[in-house]
Design a protein around this motif. Sequence first.
Motif, PDB file in Angstrom:
ATOM      1  N   VAL A 105       0.861  -1.180   0.000  1.00 32.95           N
ATOM      2  CA  VAL A 105       0.000   0.000   0.000  1.00 32.95           C
ATOM      3  C   VAL A 105       0.899   1.232   0.000  1.00 32.95           C
ATOM      4  CG1 VAL A 105      -1.835   1.230   1.213  1.00 32.95           C
ATOM      5  CG2 VAL A 105      -1.747  -1.284   1.270  1.00 32.95           C
ATOM      6  N   VAL A 106       0.723   2.085  -1.004  1.00 31.36           N
ATOM      7  CA  VAL A 106       1.578   3.253  -1.181  1.00 31.36           C
ATOM      8  C   VAL A 106       0.717   4.515  -1.194  1.00 31.36           C
ATOM      9  CG1 VAL A 106       3.200   4.399  -2.743  1.00 31.36           C
ATOM     10  CG2 VAL A 106       3.223   1.906  -2.533  1.00 31.36           C
ATOM     11  N   GLU A 107       1.047   5.473  -0.326  1.00 30.80           N
ATOM     12  CA  GLU A 107       0.374   6.766  -0.329  1.00 30.80           C
ATOM     13  C   GLU A 107       0.991   7.635  -1.424  1.00 30.80           C
ATOM     14  OE1 GLU A 107      -0.336  10.649   2.546  1.00 30.80           O
ATOM     15  OE2 GLU A 107       0.950   9.031   3.221  1.00 30.80           O
ATOM     16  N   GLN A 111      -7.566  -4.050 -10.728  1.00 29.78           N
ATOM     17  CA  GLN A 111      -8.403  -5.103 -10.139  1.00 29.78           C
ATOM     18  C   GLN A 111      -9.652  -4.511  -9.513  1.00 29.78           C
ATOM     19  OE1 GLN A 111      -6.054  -7.398  -7.328  1.00 29.78           O
ATOM     20  NE2 GLN A 111      -5.676  -8.944  -8.885  1.00 29.78           N
ATOM     21  N   ALA A 112      -9.507  -3.381  -8.855  1.00 32.77           N
ATOM     22  CA  ALA A 112     -10.631  -2.740  -8.195  1.00 32.77           C
ATOM     23  C   ALA A 112     -10.266  -1.291  -7.902  1.00 32.77           C
ATOM     24  CB  ALA A 112     -10.958  -3.460  -6.882  1.00 32.77           C
ATOM     25  N   ALA A 113     -11.289  -0.470  -7.735  1.00 35.48           N
ATOM     26  CA  ALA A 113     -11.089   0.924  -7.352  1.00 35.48           C
ATOM     27  C   ALA A 113     -12.257   1.327  -6.463  1.00 35.48           C
ATOM     28  CB  ALA A 113     -11.014   1.823  -8.583  1.00 35.48           C
ATOM     29  N   ALA A 170     -13.050  12.670  -0.350  1.00 35.82           N
ATOM     30  CA  ALA A 170     -12.263  12.458  -1.571  1.00 35.82           C
ATOM     31  C   ALA A 170     -11.255  11.313  -1.444  1.00 35.82           C
ATOM     32  CB  ALA A 170     -11.574  13.742  -2.010  1.00 35.82           C
ATOM     33  N   ALA A 171     -11.513  10.367  -0.556  1.00 36.24           N
ATOM     34  CA  ALA A 171     -10.634   9.199  -0.410  1.00 36.24           C
ATOM     35  C   ALA A 171     -10.732   8.325  -1.658  1.00 36.24           C
ATOM     36  CB  ALA A 171     -11.020   8.397   0.829  1.00 36.24           C
ATOM     37  N   ARG A 172      -9.598   7.919  -2.202  1.00 41.90           N
ATOM     38  CA  ARG A 172      -9.561   7.089  -3.413  1.00 41.90           C
ATOM     39  C   ARG A 172      -8.453   6.049  -3.278  1.00 41.90           C
ATOM     40  NH1 ARG A 172      -8.608  11.286  -8.019  1.00 41.90           N
ATOM     41  NH2 ARG A 172      -8.911   9.521  -9.391  1.00 41.90           N
ATOM     42  N   VAL A 173      -8.721   4.868  -3.798  1.00 42.42           N
ATOM     43  CA  VAL A 173      -7.728   3.807  -3.848  1.00 42.42           C
ATOM     44  C   VAL A 173      -7.963   2.984  -5.104  1.00 42.42           C
ATOM     45  CG1 VAL A 173      -9.083   2.133  -2.505  1.00 42.42           C
ATOM     46  CG2 VAL A 173      -6.591   1.945  -2.560  1.00 42.42           C
TER      47      VAL A 173
END
Length: 135
Positions: A12-14, A34-36, A42-45
């Motif tokens: 996991v990279v910020e 794979q997923a978002a 405004a949290a996003r991954v």
Amino acid sequence: MTDKRVRQLRLVVEAEDYDAAVAFYRDVLGMPEQAAYEGADAARVMILDAGRATLEIANPAQKRMIDEVEVGRQVAPRLRVAFEVDDAAARTREATAAGATEIAPPTVTPWQSLNSRLQAPADLQITLFQELAGE
């Protein structure tokens, strides 16, 4: 039969510039999404498929030796990410054209791989490596 307690390694990279990091790792390096997910404030991954994952644990002497082979001097932070690619020279050119900074060009290592070192988006130092054995 091996007891596999760990099923996946997820790093996991910020990234301060989320869009630039996604564009680099997904679009330039070609890691499929794979997923978002999006959340409050405004949290996003985005989870990208990096292929097979391994955890390489090296003592300080080995880390220094890898730096010497790949770069010629000590440059790696405590954590570095290495990606196996099909063509290290071509992928290095693509990565630098997309904004990565080349620390060292593709170099043949004593363990018969072609490795380049880059400073990449999300403040990661990465190695792109191509296995040469059997080619």
